[in-house]
Design a protein around this motif. Structure first.
Motif, short mmCIF file in Angstrom:
data_model
loop_
_atom_site.label_atom_id
_atom_site.label_comp_id
_atom_site.label_asym_id
_atom_site.label_seq_id
_atom_site.Cartn_x
_atom_site.Cartn_y
_atom_site.Cartn_z
N LEU A 113 0.91 -1.25 0.17
CA LEU A 113 0.07 0.01 0.01
C LEU A 113 1.04 1.20 0.11
N ALA A 114 0.95 1.88 -1.12
CA ALA A 114 1.85 3.14 -1.43
C ALA A 114 1.59 3.69 -2.69
N VAL A 115 2.13 4.89 -2.96
CA VAL A 115 2.11 5.58 -4.33
C VAL A 115 3.30 4.81 -4.88
N ASN A 116 3.38 5.10 -6.03
CA ASN A 116 4.80 4.33 -6.85
C ASN A 116 5.84 4.94 -6.39
N ARG A 117 6.94 3.97 -6.12
CA ARG A 117 8.19 4.33 -5.37
C ARG A 117 8.96 3.13 -5.72
N SER A 118 10.38 3.08 -5.40
CA SER A 118 11.21 2.20 -5.62
C SER A 118 10.85 0.83 -4.66
N GLU A 119 10.48 1.33 -3.42
CA GLU A 119 10.39 0.14 -2.61
C GLU A 119 9.14 -0.87 -3.00
N TRP A 120 8.10 -0.25 -3.82
CA TRP A 120 7.11 -0.94 -4.37
C TRP A 120 7.41 -2.05 -5.01
N LEU A 121 8.40 -2.03 -5.99
CA LEU A 121 9.02 -2.93 -6.93
C LEU A 121 9.93 -3.97 -6.25
N LEU A 122 10.68 -3.29 -5.25
CA LEU A 122 11.65 -3.97 -4.56
C LEU A 122 11.12 -5.04 -3.55
N THR A 123 10.03 -4.48 -3.05
CA THR A 123 9.04 -5.38 -2.14
C THR A 123 8.25 -6.73 -3.09
N GLU A 124 7.86 -6.45 -4.49
CA GLU A 124 7.27 -7.35 -5.14
C GLU A 124 8.28 -8.50 -5.44
N LEU A 125 9.46 -7.99 -5.83
CA LEU A 125 10.51 -8.70 -6.49
C LEU A 125 11.07 -9.67 -5.17
N GLY A 136 -1.79 -5.48 -4.45
CA GLY A 136 -1.85 -4.00 -4.35
C GLY A 136 -3.12 -3.66 -3.59
N VAL A 137 -2.87 -2.68 -2.52
CA VAL A 137 -4.19 -2.18 -1.77
C VAL A 137 -4.25 -0.88 -2.06
N SER A 138 -5.56 -0.48 -2.08
CA SER A 138 -5.80 0.87 -2.25
C SER A 138 -6.70 1.52 -1.06
N ASP A 139 -6.53 2.46 -0.76
CA ASP A 139 -7.49 3.07 0.30
C ASP A 139 -8.15 4.50 -0.27
N ILE A 140 -8.00 4.68 -1.60
CA ILE A 140 -8.59 5.62 -2.37
C ILE A 140 -10.00 5.70 -2.44
N ALA A 141 -10.60 4.46 -2.75
CA ALA A 141 -11.98 4.13 -2.75
C ALA A 141 -12.74 4.21 -1.50
N GLY A 142 -12.17 4.28 -0.29
CA GLY A 142 -12.64 4.31 1.01
C GLY A 142 -12.09 3.25 1.76
N VAL A 143 -12.14 3.29 3.22
CA VAL A 143 -11.70 2.35 4.12
C VAL A 143 -12.28 0.88 3.62
N GLU A 144 -13.57 0.64 3.22
CA GLU A 144 -14.22 -0.56 3.06
C GLU A 144 -13.66 -1.60 1.82
N SER A 145 -12.94 -0.56 0.99
CA SER A 145 -12.40 -1.05 -0.24
C SER A 145 -10.80 -1.97 0.33
N ALA A 146 -10.23 -1.29 0.95
CA ALA A 146 -9.03 -2.02 1.67
C ALA A 146 -9.35 -3.28 2.54
N MET A 288 1.67 6.06 -12.98
CA MET A 288 0.09 5.38 -12.79
C MET A 288 0.28 4.21 -11.97
N SER A 289 -0.78 4.16 -11.17
CA SER A 289 -0.76 3.46 -9.82
C SER A 289 -0.26 1.88 -10.30
N LEU A 290 0.46 1.66 -9.37
CA LEU A 290 1.36 0.31 -9.44
C LEU A 290 0.09 -0.81 -8.96
N MET A 291 -0.83 -0.08 -8.03
CA MET A 291 -1.89 -1.25 -7.62
C MET A 291 -2.56 -1.84 -8.69
N HIS A 292 -2.67 -1.10 -9.86
CA HIS A 292 -3.44 -1.48 -11.15
C HIS A 292 -2.14 -2.16 -11.95
N ILE A 293 -2.99 -2.61 -12.92
CA ILE A 293 -2.06 -3.51 -13.81
C ILE A 293 -1.19 -2.83 -14.71
#
Length: 685
Positions: A113-125, A136-146, A288-293
């Motif tokens: 859960l984060a905006v795009n940054r190096s740590e996102w890809l490092l965590t995934e790999l 990928g988790v997002s809290d943009i669409a409200g608490v219920e989404s996450a 463009m959000s790494l949470m999406h594809i």
């Protein structure tokens, strides 16, 4: 020569022939990059082939002035060391706090859960190193989404930026399976970033105490890396059939669907895109959000031929400034952002008055003609006088711009081809196809097309006679686009019934109507699904909304409509005459007005709109599902046109939308559609 290869004798009743990439007629990748079967192997290929090359970059942050400097980079080799140590550390964390294996997958998930940054890809790999899959988790669409994403994917460990930790703790009672939160930022605040602005050691101490009281382990990434450095573990790389990620389609709260994507599907999609575009040594701008594809699909695609990936500074308002520092060579971009940029830049160039505007318009016409004729993207005169100034805003180094999701206006596409002196191409893909499927070739400068099938992808059209689209239509076959390929998802997480609905044997039904052009390229035409999508990029199911809005005492029925270029919905509203007429007479100040006259009153329409927004707020409807303007219709829709409904009284939305298209356009012209409610709404922060 046709741009697509037509598989001989492949048509069957109700379906078009099968179409493939013209260079890959067998429907395979011809053995190219056959040794790369997982994303972990893809990264290994990058490290081996391009050692010590700049790999992941972020702008240096200066907290004293809240400003950014140049890009600082870690190399492919340094990234490999970090991934090994972080992966080992994650092994230790999971063994201590979350040893459970998901019985459905035989693997473990990790949330990010984060905006795009190096740590996102490092965590995934690093997760891939031990067969874990990411969510990928997002809290943009409200608490219920996450909450829905965390609980439905069995997330016990989540890696997030520091600014997300308080909200993660807030929802702890509703995410009982969560056991570990790992901060991408140092918890002692010794490495400031844009995500740590609101934190000092004392506030972090409060977070630690609170996490402990909730029985949640709170660590930071440097701590986990240190664990792995001291106690390295042996890698347990994934198999091609292993889950790579569960990626959620855009949706509202619980309506989201998690697509199960394997390493085999992901590598097949990215390999095919690389073979189609044939780009090497790229500088990629990730915003463009790494949470999406799409962004991950693009990054892994360009990694085949080496890519240095520069991340945006965390604020979309700084995108142009980031690009001027990074000077990217490839730019993925959504149509809505492209349109916003076009509006601003066109106003200052081709829309300007005087000599400047005249030169810009003449230059655009001249360059567009030159590009269409295949004479190249540069022009010695017009670039020097007009377009180099525009290109410099994007870093001045872009070789290719790629867009998708929705069709791009040809005027916009041609403008940026001229302004940036590079090609602007469109593609097509879905979360269920790992973002891939079709793309224009890098040298294709035509408009109104989503290109041709990527290598290893089969496309055909299925007739939809109820909508008037048939695979036998001449001169252009039309129908629902079907895809067959290894790029297809393995199903929706926990939803086998929905999975069955979209599959037709080996083929996936996309829900999108396409046509085959005379040159063999493919164009997007229409959608089958009733799902709406506004510029917020969140899918909206109209039926539940219409049920709520139609519950207002003054209203008989509501038909909502969304436009991908705007942020608000508009609607056709049919009043309930007995309650509406006396109320509307009072609002309009017209004691003798009849229903038809009252429906034409602008003030009445405005007050009804406010009533609907109040109703929406009471029902906790998010801002992007609220109605911004209405057209009052005195006659029920079924009485206006019998074609609006099927024999079983199901609404035919595409026909209703076509009927009211001009009216919808008028309604949108009255709205200020430049504000994104996801960003502006205080309620959903």
């Amino acid at each position: 020569m046709s741009k697509s290869f037509v598989v001989p004798s492949s048509e069957v009743p109700g379906y078009s022939p099968i179409y493939r990439h013209p260079k890959y007629k067998s429907g395979t990748h011809n053995g190219e990059f056959a040794d790369i079967t997982t994303l972990y192997e893809l990264f290994g290929h990058v490290v081996k082939t391009y050692p010590k090359r700049e790999f992941l970059g972020a702008r240096e942050y200066y907290p004293e002035t809240n400003s950014f400097g140049q890009y600082a980079w870690i190399t492919t080799t340094e990234a490999a060391d970090t991934i090994s140590e972080l992966g080992s550390g994650l092994d230790i964390v999971y063994a201590k706090y979350a040893p459970e294996i998901n019985p459905a997958t035989g693997q473990q998930s990790i949330g990010i859960l984060a905006v795009n940054r190096s740590e996102w890809l490092l965590t995934e790999l690093a997760a891939f190193r031990s067969r874990r899959y990411t969510v990928g988790v997002s809290d943009i669409a409200g608490v219920e989404s996450a909450e829905y994403v965390i609980n439905s994917t069995d997330i016990h460990v989540i890696v997030c930026s520091m600014d997300k930790i308080p909200r993660m703790l807030d929802r702890a009672d509703k995410t009982p399976g969560l056991k570990v939160i790992i901060s991408m930022d140092k918890l002692d605040c010794s490495k400031p970033s844009i995500a740590t602005q609101a934190f000092i050691k004392d506030t972090v101490g409060i977070l630690k105490t609170r996490a402990e009281s909730l029985n949640i382990a709170l660590l930071d990434m440097d701590e986990v890396i240190a664990m792995g450095r001291l106690n390295p573990t042996k890698p347990a790389p994934p198999k091609p059939s292993d889950l790579c990620t569960i990626c959620f389609t855009s949706g509202t709260s619980g309506a989201q669907r998690g697509a199960l994507l394997t390493h085999d599907a992901f590598t097949h999609a990215t390999r095919g895109a690389h073979l189609s575009l044939e780009l090497y040594d790229t500088t990629y701008f990730s915003f463009m959000s790494l949470m999406h594809i799409f962004d991950r699909y693009a990054i892994y695609t360009f990694m085949h031929g080496y890519a240095r990936v520069g991340f945006f500074s965390g604020n979309t308002a700084n995108i142009l400034d980031d690009m001027q520092i990074l000077r990217p060579t490839v730019l993925p971009i959504s149509p809505i952002i492209l349109n916003r940029m076009y509006d601003r830049i066109a106003e200052a160039t081709i829309g300007a008055t005087g000599v400047s505007g005249m030169l810009s318009r003449f230059g655009l016409k001249s360059k567009t003609k030159r590009i269409s004729a295949g004479r190249g993207f540069r022009h010695a005169l017009w670039d020097r006088l007009v377009f180099d100034k525009v290109a410099s805003k994007f870093g001045g180094n872009i070789r290719l711009m790629i867009t998708g999701a929705t069709p791009v206006n040809p005027e916009v596409q041609d403008f940026f081809r001229a302004a940036l002196s590079c090609n602007v191409i469109q593609g097509y893909g879905q979360t269920e196809t790992v973002g891939g499927g079709l793309v224009q070739m890098a040298t294709d400068c035509t408009n109104n097309t989503i290109g041709v099938p990527s290598p290893g992808v089969d496309i055909r059209l299925r007739s939809i006679p109820d909508m008037g689209y048939n695979a036998t239509d001449a001169p252009s076959p039309r129908g629902e686009m079907m895809i067959r390929s290894k790029i297809l998802f393995s199903g929706y997480n926990g939803d086998p019934e929905r999975t069955k609905e979209v599959m037709d044997g080996e083929w996936m039904a996309t829900g999108d109507i396409a046509k085959i052009n005379s040159d063999g390229s493919i164009s997007f035409v229409d959608r089958i699904s009733s799902t709406l999508r506004s510029a917020s990029a969140i899918s909206i199911e109209p039926a539940p909304l219409e049920m709520i809005y139609s519950g207002h005492r003054l209203i008989k029925s509501v038909h909502v409509y969304g436009n991908v270029c705007t942020y608000e919905l508009v609607a056709i509203v049919v009043p309930e005459p007995s309650a509406f007429v006396p109320w509307a007479r009072s609002v309009a100040g017209k004691a003798d007005a009849d229903l038809t006259e009252l429906c034409k009153d602008n003030n009445v329409a405005k007050v009804i709109t406010r009533e609907l927004r109040t109703l929406a707020s009471k029902n906790h409807i998010p801002p992007w599902e609220m109605i911004g303007a209405v057209h009052m219709e005195p006659v029920p829709l079924e009485q206006i046109n019998k074609e609006f409904y099927t024999s079983s009284l199901k609404i035919r939305r595409h026909i209703v939308n076509q009927h009211y298209k001009a009216r919808f356009d008028e309604l949108y012209s009255t709205l200020d559609c430049t504000i994104d409610p996801k960003v502006s709404s205080e309620e959903h922060k």
